[in-house]
Design a protein around this motif. Sequence first.
Motif, PDB file in Angstrom:
ATOM      1  N   THR A  62      -5.413   0.699  10.498  1.00 47.90           N
ATOM      2  CA  THR A  62      -5.600   0.152   9.252  1.00 47.90           C
ATOM      3  C   THR A  62      -4.104   0.055   8.255  1.00 47.90           C
ATOM      4  O   THR A  62      -3.853  -0.631   7.794  1.00 47.90           O
ATOM      5  N   ASN A  65      -1.837  -2.335   9.733  1.00 45.97           N
ATOM      6  CA  ASN A  65      -2.232  -3.664   9.155  1.00 45.97           C
ATOM      7  C   ASN A  65      -1.781  -3.984   7.828  1.00 45.97           C
ATOM      8  O   ASN A  65      -1.432  -5.054   7.399  1.00 45.97           O
ATOM      9  N   ARG A  66      -2.059  -2.904   6.810  1.00 44.06           N
ATOM     10  CA  ARG A  66      -1.653  -2.932   5.604  1.00 44.06           C
ATOM     11  C   ARG A  66      -0.161  -3.190   5.366  1.00 44.06           C
ATOM     12  O   ARG A  66       0.291  -3.678   4.639  1.00 44.06           O
ATOM     13  N   HIS A  67       0.609  -2.427   6.293  1.00 43.06           N
ATOM     14  CA  HIS A  67       1.930  -2.505   5.979  1.00 43.06           C
ATOM     15  C   HIS A  67       2.536  -3.748   6.697  1.00 43.06           C
ATOM     16  O   HIS A  67       3.340  -4.082   6.003  1.00 43.06           O
ATOM     17  N   HIS A  69       0.838  -6.770   6.106  1.00 42.81           N
ATOM     18  CA  HIS A  69       0.697  -7.606   5.068  1.00 42.81           C
ATOM     19  C   HIS A  69       1.568  -7.329   4.003  1.00 42.81           C
ATOM     20  O   HIS A  69       2.069  -8.173   3.325  1.00 42.81           O
ATOM     21  N   ASP A  80       5.326   2.448   0.473  1.00 39.43           N
ATOM     22  CA  ASP A  80       4.632   1.986   1.538  1.00 39.43           C
ATOM     23  C   ASP A  80       5.055   2.491   3.027  1.00 39.43           C
ATOM     24  O   ASP A  80       4.253   2.793   3.824  1.00 39.43           O
TER      25      ASP A  80
END
Length: 102
Positions: A62, A65-67, A69, A80
């Motif tokens: 997760t 994936n956030r990184h 985006h 981040d």
Amino acid sequence: MIIAVTGVAGTLGGALLTQRGSERAKRREIELVRDHEEIRENRSLRRTCYVELNRNARQFTTALNRHLHVMRERGVEEADGNALEEAKNAHCRHDLGVLHED
């Protein structure tokens, strides 16, 4: 007289042999129960480790994936990168711990 002594000795000897056999069976039963309990505890510990490993792997995925985006939307900030690094470290620490326990 000899027959009587032999009869008494046989009766007492039979009782003694029966008692010793019973004690052996009881000890064997106790050992089996202990072995089953140990196996159950090991299985429970292993299950807990794999649950934690899977949870950390999902959290790391997760975070990746956030990184990704964030990188697409805007530049990567230090916060981040730190969040991704923390997730990676948590996953790696647990993964190495599981490998060393086996």
